[in-house]
Design an enzyme around this catalytic site. Structure first.
Site, short mmCIF file in Angstrom:
data_model
loop_
_atom_site.label_atom_id
_atom_site.label_comp_id
_atom_site.label_asym_id
_atom_site.label_seq_id
_atom_site.Cartn_x
_atom_site.Cartn_y
_atom_site.Cartn_z
N GLU A 1 0.82 -1.23 0.00
CA GLU A 1 0.00 0.00 0.00
C GLU A 1 0.85 1.27 0.00
O GLU A 1 0.56 2.21 -0.73
CB GLU A 1 -0.94 0.03 1.21
CG GLU A 1 -2.19 -0.82 1.06
CD GLU A 1 -1.98 -2.26 1.46
OE1 GLU A 1 -0.86 -2.58 1.94
OE2 GLU A 1 -2.90 -3.07 1.30
N HIS B 1 -10.12 -4.19 10.92
CA HIS B 1 -10.76 -4.10 9.61
C HIS B 1 -12.08 -3.32 9.66
O HIS B 1 -12.87 -3.40 8.73
CB HIS B 1 -11.06 -5.50 9.05
CG HIS B 1 -9.87 -6.23 8.54
ND1 HIS B 1 -8.84 -6.63 9.34
CD2 HIS B 1 -9.53 -6.64 7.28
CE1 HIS B 1 -7.93 -7.25 8.62
NE2 HIS B 1 -8.31 -7.27 7.36
#
Lengths: 329, 454
Positions: free
Chosen positions: B188, B257
């Site tokens: 990322e 998450h």
């Protein structure tokens, strides 16, 4: 640092050597002036000088062509001067004036030129590495043969994002020349204390990236290595790493007491390996320039730098409504 | 004892699926690991394997059946020595309640929200509409913009060959090829920086984060490189880029998450931040985001990807960034929300109407810039306001709206503004605790009662 090399006889023309000499001297005189203005309180914040490293960026710019892009860390004044940006605009940015490249809103570490394809000036160590890789991605996407010169230091070479960028650059064969400017000290931490391997050019081996070690105090060696790197990239072979060994004479920034190295160490490099002296010797030995001609060059450069310093102190501060401009397009 | 084979849940958010195909028939012997059926969810078609060994005694749900709820008995497996008569014991079995089944007052996210009172501003009279999921609307927006501008490309983990972790990019690789639909390594920080560089270099990247939770690894490039460079360059160097992906809580995926980043990004000058609720807004705002010359954070929510809404059948439907939408007009209280919070706001408005309380419901849609005027004008009319969001309570969007209302409409307020938010805890995994950690329609109802003194 290796022992002093004799001035080499090369195929390089006198004209070309003089160009290198002028650019390197311009950088040095500019940086000396910036240091002086900082001491006078005219330049604020951080100010990272490039003195001692001039051969690196000048050698590499000599291998660049129109349309190539470049970007570097916060030690960026030299990269701007070497790619042809106006010393006045750079110096006026250092003083935070409206005549600066970022109209006074970026400062020493954050300058850009869309025209010269200089993409910063990055204050976050190693952030420029993926960004430079992205510029190369755009070149490939657009089908050009331009390359991205992505400079970073020996300190940045330990950041994880460098290796994320290496991986993608190699995987997607992106035309990026990674230039590791190893000036041997990441702020106050020597390479030996920070890096498990001192051979920074080998850092891309795990990603199958071709590389070489370069003597960064020799402008011609840098240029030749740059030409090999650029040819590799332009031919569509993917990235290339240059591990360029150089030395910074001044502190990391202006507020660096330099307790991490001896005065003798610095002095030894200055007398034995100075990159500008090296070119001057070649010019003199090759009889490419007379002492008078060299003096004239020096004088011209001092004039340009002095004018830049005057401009930087007389250019007005940005108008107050600039506070709210350029946030969004 | 015969074993019931139940319809499996194949993802954290799956509630029902299609039994696409049986690969076994009654009388077949199966071993553990044999593939028995293909089951289609809104994300993918998956193979369903046997866990126990035995003989297929009876198939209870025919292939091709749609909308089979998770945990419905779909077949009966006979153990050694049993015969088909044993299936009689097993057949009727009522569907087991899924542990996260919501209270009866809350509609399931898979259903379309009634759109009768949704005004579609700026849509020509006579326009027809197609019921479209948020997922499809996002894909359509990207496809349309990629057709219109060859500098637009999509990059992210699993966006190409896998067709998107949440199937949002389905079909894009086939249409646009691997030059423009690019699978990245799991990196990322690196690919975000690379995409920012590509934007500086003149391209228009769409970066998909599998979830915005992973974008924390890329935060430096989003903030320092993408958002600030235009300013730092004195206006020379813009960064036309879209960062999009799921944001906020999904279902039972735990603390790492499940975070909502709306308030984080909304704080940053140099960014635009949008968080659509409906499919029409998702499509119209994503098209605007891709065309925008600035970095845009586009926050989606997995829980509403499968929700259908009417999307206008217009060739080029866009929604302006920075403009709120009044979903329904009301007089007694203003409910202001965005993203999935709108689900609770609209449900509360329905229930409040039954109790004689008329709620005006505003979907901010954009969180930077925020359409303050629409909100303030509404509060001046209703004199009461409840904000609804799923994110953490401290320094939330609701806090900021409360402060703005206090500054601009203090004299109009008949009660303090109440912020309904997620709770001030990392998201727990246990179903009952997770439910408690999220904002609920009941909490919105209670807040409205409080500000209306009922």
């Amino acid at each position: 640092m290796a022992a002093k090399k004799p001035a080499q006889k090369t195929n390089t023309s006198g004209e070309e050597l003089i160009e290198h000499y002028k650019k390197m001297l311009m950088i040095r005189r500019f940086e000396e002036k910036a240091g002086q203005l900082y001491g006078m309180g005219v330049i604020g914040g951080f100010c990272h000088l490039y003195i001692g490293q001039e051969a690196v960026v000048v050698g590499l710019e000599a291998s660049a062509k129109e349309g190539d892009s470049r970007l570097t860390s916060y030690r960026d004044h030299a990269h701007m001067l070497a790619c042809g940006m106006d010393p006045k605009g750079v110096m006026a940015e250092l003083t935070g004036r409206s005549g600066g490249y970022s109209r006074g809103k970026g400062g020493s570490m954050h300058m850009f030129s869309a025209e010269k394809r200089f993409y910063g000036g990055h204050g976050i160590v190693a952030a420029q590495v993926p960004i430079g890789t992205g510029l190369a991605f755009a070149e490939k996407y657009n089908g050009t043969d331009n390359v991205s010169f992505t400079y970073f230091g020996d300190g940045a070479a330990n950041q994880g994002q460098v290796y994320e960028a290496f991986n993608m650059a190699s995987l997607w064969k992106l035309p990026v020349v990674f230039v590791i400017e190893n000036n041997q000290y990441a702020m106050g931490t020597s390479l030996q204390r920070a890096s498990s391997s001192p051979e920074l050019h080998t850092r891309g081996h795990a990603f199958m990236i071709e590389s070489e070690a370069v003597d960064g105090m020799d402008v011609l060696a840098v240029k030749e290595a740059g030409e090999r790197a650029v040819a590799h990239c332009r031919a569509g072979n993917g990235p290339y790493i240059l591990g360029v060994k150089t030395y910074r004479y001044r502190g990391h920034s202006m507020s660096d007491p330099a307790k991490y190295r001896t005065r003798e160490e610095v002095q030894k490099v200055k007398t034995e390996r100075d990159p500008i002296d090296h070119v001057r010797e070649m010019l003199e030995q090759g009889k490419h320039a007379t002492t008078e001609e060299l003096k004239a060059i020096d004088k011209d450069i001092k004039k340009v730098v002095s004018e830049a310093a005057d401009f930087a102190q007389t250019s007005p501060e940005p108008s107050l409504d600039e506070l709210y401009t350029d946030i969004l397009r | 004892m015969a074993i019931q084979i139940l319809m499996p849940a194949l993802s954290p958010t799956m509630e029902e699926g299609t039994l696409a195909k049986w690969l076994v028939k009654e009388g077949d012997t199966v071993q553990s690991g044999d593939i028995m059926a293909e089951i289609e969810t809104d994300k993918a078609t998956m193979e369903f394997e046997a866990v126990d060994e035995g003989v297929i005694g009876k198939i209870l749900v025919a292939e091709g059946t749609e909308g089979v709820a998770v945990n419905t008995a779909i077949a009966v497996l006979l153990e050694d020595g049993e015969d088909a008569s044993a299936t009689a014991d097993a057949t009727p079995a009522p569907t087991e309640q899924a542990p996260v089944e919501e209270t009866p007052t809350v509609s399931t996210p898979a259903q379309a929200i009634a759109s009768v009172d949704i005004p579609m501003e700026d849509i020509p009279e006579g326009t027809t509409f197609t019921s479209t999921t948020v997922r499809e609307a996002l894909r359509d927006a990207m496809a349309e913009e990629m057709r219109a501008n060859e500098k637009v490309f999509l990059m992210g983990e699993e966006v190409a060959q896998y067709q998107g972790a949440y199937k949002v990019s389905q079909g894009l690789l086939d249409e646009f090829g691997d030059k423009r639909v690019i699978d990245t390594p799991i990196t990322e920080h690196g690919f975000t920086g690379l995409a920012v560089g590509a934007a500086f270099g003149g391209l228009n990247p769409i970066v998909e984060f599998m979830t915005f939770n992973f974008a924390m690894q890329a935060m430096d490039h989003i903030i320092n490189s993408a958002a600030k460079t235009l300013y730092m360059s004195g206006g020379q160097m813009g960064c036309p880029i879209v960062f999009r992906g799921t944001n906020g809580a999904a279902s039972r995926v735990g603390a790492q998450h499940s975070q909502c980043y709306a308030a984080w990004y909304a704080q940053i000058p140099g960014l635009k931040v949008v968080m659509p609720y409906s499919a029409a807004d998702a499509k119209g705002l994503l098209k605007s985001a891709i065309r925008d010359p600035n970095p845009v954070i586009f926050l989606e929510n997995e829980m509403i990807y499968g929700t259908s809404f009417d999307v206008p059948d217009l060739e080029d439907f866009t929604v302006p960034i920075g403009k709120a939408k009044i979903w329904r007009a009301g007089d007694d209280v203003t409910l202001v929300s965005f993203g999935i919070g709108m689900k609770y706001a609209l449900e509360a408005a329905d229930r409040l109407a039954d109790e004689g309380i008329s709620a005006e419901v505003i979907d901010l849609r954009s969180l930077r810039p925020i359409d303050y005027d629409t909100l303030i004008n509404s509060v001046k009319k209703t004199n009461r306001c409840v904000t609804i969001e799923e994110g953490f309570p401290v320094a939330s969007i609701g806090n900021h709206l409360s402060a703005t209302i206090m500054e601009r409409a203090f004299d109009y307020l008949d009660a303090p503004v109440i912020n309904c938010t997620g709770k001030d805890v990392p998201m727990p995994y246990a179903a009952n605790l997770e439910k408690l950690a999220l904002v609920t329609t009941d909490e919105v109802m209670a807040a409205v009662k409080q500000v209306t003194y009922r």
